[in-house]
Write a protein that holds these residues in place. Structure first.
Motif, mmCIF file in Angstrom:
data_model
loop_
_atom_site.group_PDB
_atom_site.id
_atom_site.type_symbol
_atom_site.label_atom_id
_atom_site.label_comp_id
_atom_site.label_asym_id
_atom_site.label_seq_id
_atom_site.Cartn_x
_atom_site.Cartn_y
_atom_site.Cartn_z
ATOM 1 N N VAL A 72 5.998 -4.215 6.920
ATOM 2 C CA VAL A 72 5.613 -5.092 6.131
ATOM 3 C C VAL A 72 4.252 -5.082 5.431
ATOM 4 O O VAL A 72 4.073 -5.538 4.300
ATOM 5 N N LEU A 73 3.398 -4.393 6.298
ATOM 6 C CA LEU A 73 2.026 -4.200 5.814
ATOM 7 C C LEU A 73 2.211 -3.113 4.663
ATOM 8 O O LEU A 73 1.455 -3.373 3.675
ATOM 9 N N SER A 74 2.951 -1.997 4.447
ATOM 10 C CA SER A 74 3.250 -1.156 3.462
ATOM 11 C C SER A 74 3.921 -1.859 2.494
ATOM 12 O O SER A 74 3.427 -1.667 1.185
ATOM 13 N N LEU A 75 4.905 -2.645 2.715
ATOM 14 C CA LEU A 75 5.393 -3.491 1.425
ATOM 15 C C LEU A 75 4.488 -4.558 0.739
ATOM 16 O O LEU A 75 4.810 -4.887 -0.293
ATOM 17 N N ALA A 76 3.572 -5.003 1.556
ATOM 18 C CA ALA A 76 2.673 -6.082 1.012
ATOM 19 C C ALA A 76 1.966 -5.358 -0.150
ATOM 20 O O ALA A 76 1.689 -6.147 -1.215
ATOM 21 N N ALA A 77 1.599 -4.261 -0.267
ATOM 22 C CA ALA A 77 1.008 -3.479 -1.240
ATOM 23 C C ALA A 77 1.887 -3.156 -2.552
ATOM 24 O O ALA A 77 1.229 -2.942 -3.611
ATOM 25 N N VAL A 78 3.253 -3.269 -2.214
ATOM 26 C CA VAL A 78 4.146 -2.859 -3.619
ATOM 27 C C VAL A 78 4.935 -3.977 -4.009
ATOM 28 O O VAL A 78 5.840 -3.596 -4.756
ATOM 29 N N THR A 79 4.679 -5.270 -3.598
ATOM 30 C CA THR A 79 5.595 -6.616 -3.954
ATOM 31 C C THR A 79 4.392 -7.385 -4.052
ATOM 32 O O THR A 79 3.330 -7.408 -3.838
ATOM 33 N N GLU A 80 4.946 -8.441 -4.821
ATOM 34 C CA GLU A 80 4.132 -9.711 -5.403
ATOM 35 C C GLU A 80 4.574 -11.032 -4.861
ATOM 36 O O GLU A 80 3.609 -11.968 -4.906
ATOM 37 N N ARG A 81 5.864 -11.289 -4.718
ATOM 38 C CA ARG A 81 6.477 -12.685 -4.657
ATOM 39 C C ARG A 81 7.159 -12.831 -3.176
ATOM 40 O O ARG A 81 7.114 -13.999 -2.560
ATOM 41 N N ILE A 82 7.868 -11.644 -2.775
ATOM 42 C CA ILE A 82 8.824 -12.028 -1.582
ATOM 43 C C ILE A 82 8.078 -12.028 -0.238
ATOM 44 O O ILE A 82 7.018 -11.577 -0.112
ATOM 45 N N GLY A 83 8.588 -12.917 0.544
ATOM 46 C CA GLY A 83 8.002 -13.078 1.981
ATOM 47 C C GLY A 83 8.476 -11.883 2.821
ATOM 48 O O GLY A 83 9.244 -11.140 2.294
ATOM 49 N N LEU A 84 7.573 -11.652 3.903
ATOM 50 C CA LEU A 84 7.518 -10.373 4.536
ATOM 51 C C LEU A 84 7.477 -11.207 6.135
ATOM 52 O O LEU A 84 6.500 -11.357 6.455
ATOM 53 N N ILE A 85 8.607 -10.887 6.861
ATOM 54 C CA ILE A 85 8.736 -11.342 8.095
ATOM 55 C C ILE A 85 8.839 -10.203 9.205
ATOM 56 O O ILE A 85 9.700 -9.403 8.806
ATOM 57 N N ALA A 86 7.938 -10.122 10.046
ATOM 58 C CA ALA A 86 8.009 -8.986 11.094
ATOM 59 C C ALA A 86 8.193 -9.455 12.379
ATOM 60 O O ALA A 86 7.702 -10.670 12.745
ATOM 61 N N THR A 87 9.094 -8.764 13.034
ATOM 62 C CA THR A 87 9.384 -9.098 14.443
ATOM 63 C C THR A 87 8.395 -8.714 15.542
ATOM 64 O O THR A 87 7.920 -7.473 15.443
ATOM 65 N N VAL A 88 7.824 -9.626 16.471
ATOM 66 C CA VAL A 88 7.036 -9.191 17.520
ATOM 67 C C VAL A 88 7.738 -9.741 18.917
ATOM 68 O O VAL A 88 8.267 -10.902 18.890
ATOM 69 N N ASN A 89 7.406 -8.887 19.987
ATOM 70 C CA ASN A 89 8.543 -9.325 21.302
ATOM 71 C C ASN A 89 7.258 -10.002 22.010
ATOM 72 O O ASN A 89 6.174 -9.289 22.311
#
Length: 459
Positions: A72-89
């Motif tokens: 999601v950190l990598s995709l934050a740089a190439v997107t502008e509007r969409i939410g980014l949800i990452a899983t953490v255990n």
């Protein structure tokens, strides 16, 4: 719900499907572009903290995958509007490091971060984290509850107006607006403050999934999105009502808990074309056919054979059917003797593939073995059929939204965004807007654990 190798175990074998994890970066960027152009709400990345050869047959997408926070950190740089949800255990993660990473993601994405908190179901993860055994359910949820509280306190380290940056006076911060977390539980301890500025959303949305009473309680009290697995709208509606009631009992507005259901649409221009895709996916599932070498490999599932299915069907060992080839057609007379579970599988195959008993396009034993051994909540059809499913569940009060899976990438996600999404938009089922993920999901401002102090006069 992004799975680069596809969400169905044989999806990677479909012609043209992505099948090399070393080139995941390109497919992730393509999926993100398609999702954002389609105005979907978020990209969701699950996780699994171990691997092994058994996953090749059960869940190939788990074998090798990019860390979700990194994705999601990598995709934050190439997107502008969409939410980014990452899983953490939360069983193995460090709360300070998690707060730091998610607050950073929220800042870098302009308020589009979310975190899916899980407690883990893979025993092999324990050894990977230097532990002798995976903790029991109660212990894991005791830690998860403390983990969430620590996370929220760390996100609240900085008051919204603590960063002054007054060049004239030389005052950079108002130190009164910087707070320690000062949390000490039985399993989690953090001091803080967090060395990342206040996240734009204050609290990035929290997601949780599970079926145990402790899991439901955590979702109802702490989550913004509760993921549930249900193949029937009546069952899903009952679960949603239960979660909303638990949220209300905890003093929450139940409308601030969104219940999300996973769905696996197989989409094509027509219903017949979509059924042909499912037909091929079933034929590509590795089974013990007496010829291929799959069944002799370690970790091959024991339920992928004709003998195993006939046991489910209630066909006795002495019956001549057991000598059949897996590619033989199933006769109507044999099907009439099926026990209820096998009869249900037969009806599922007929509905999803367009095959039938007899004729030029018959159901074979291979289809039945694959469908029973590798079940999936397929929704199969053209744009109108898929939209009908979404609309039926919405109208039944069964879900507030869906996590969309793709059987293989990128073609099936392209079909969903290019064919189904326009029909969903036409029916008003998609296309919410909002500057942050919280706003896009229709969530109220988060409940802060630390009430803001009155601002002193002259400040």
């Amino acid at each position: 719900m992004v799975r680069t190798l596809g969400a169905y175990p044989s999806g990677w074998r479909h012609p043209g499907a992505h099948k090399d994890p070393q080139t995941d970066a390109a497919i992730l960027r393509e999926v993100a572009r398609l999702a954002e152009d389609a105005e979907l709400d978020y990209l969701f990345f699950g996780d699994w903290l171990a691997t092994g050869p058994d996953l090749e047959f059960r869940d190939p997408y788990l074998l090798a995958r990019i860390d979700p926070v990194s994705a999601v950190l990598s995709l934050a740089a190439v997107t502008e509007r969409i939410g980014l949800i990452a899983t953490v255990n939360s069983t193995y993660a460090d709360p300070y490091a998690t707060a730091r990473a998610t607050a950073s993601l929220d800042l870098l994405s302009g308020g589009r971060a979310g975190v899916n908190l899980v407690t883990g179901a893979e025993p092999r993860a324990a050894a990977n984290h230097g532990r002798d055994a995976h903790a029991d359910n109660e212990t894991r949820y005791d830690r998860a509850e403390e983990f969430v509280r620590a996370l929220r306190l760390l996100w609240e380290s900085w008051d919204a107006d603590a960063w002054v940056a007054d060049s004239a006076s030389g005052e950079l911060i108002d130190a009164r607006g910087l707070h320690p977390a000062s949390f000490a539980g039985t399993q989690v301890r953090v001091e803080g403050p967090l060395n990342v500025a206040r996240p734009p959303q204050s609290h990035p949305p929290i997601v949780h999934a599970g079926t145990s009473p402790r899991s439901r309680a955590l979702a109802a009290t702490e989550a913004d999105l509760a993921l549930i697995a249900a193949g029937d709208p009546a069952v899903a509606a009952a679960t949603r009502a239960e979660l909303r009631a638990l949220a209300a009992a905890a003093g929450r507005d139940p409308d601030d808990l969104k219940v999300i259901v996973p769905v696996l649409p197989v989409v094509a221009e027509t219903d017949a074309a979509a059924r042909a895709i499912v037909d091929r996916l079933l034929l590509l599932v590795p089974i013990d056919d007496g010829v291929s070498s799959h069944a002799r490999r370690a970790g091959f599932p024991a339920n992928r054979s004709l003998a195993s299915f006939l046991d489910v069907a209630g066909i006795e060992p002495g019956d001549g059917v057991r000598a059949a080839s897996v590619d033989d057609a199933v006769s109507p007379s044999t099907a009439a003797r099926f026990a209820e579970p096998a009869a249900r599988t037969l009806e599922t195959v007929r509905a999803r593939t367009g095959r039938d008993l007899g004729g030029a396009h018959p159901v074979t034993w291979r289809h039945l073995i694959a469908a029973h051994a590798v079940p999936a909540n397929f929704v199969v059809g053209g744009p109108a059929t898929v939209a009908d499913h979404f609309e039926l569940w919405r109208d039944a009060g069964a879900a507030d939204g869906f996590n969309v899976l793709s059987a293989f990438q990128p073609a099936q996600f392209e079909a969903f965004t290019g064919l189904a999404v326009p029909e969903l938009r036409r029916r008003g089922l998609i296309g919410r807007t909002g500057a942050t993920l919280r706003e896009r999901l229709g969530l109220a401002a988060p409940r802060l654990l630390r009430a803001p102090e009155p601002v002193a006069s002259g400040r």
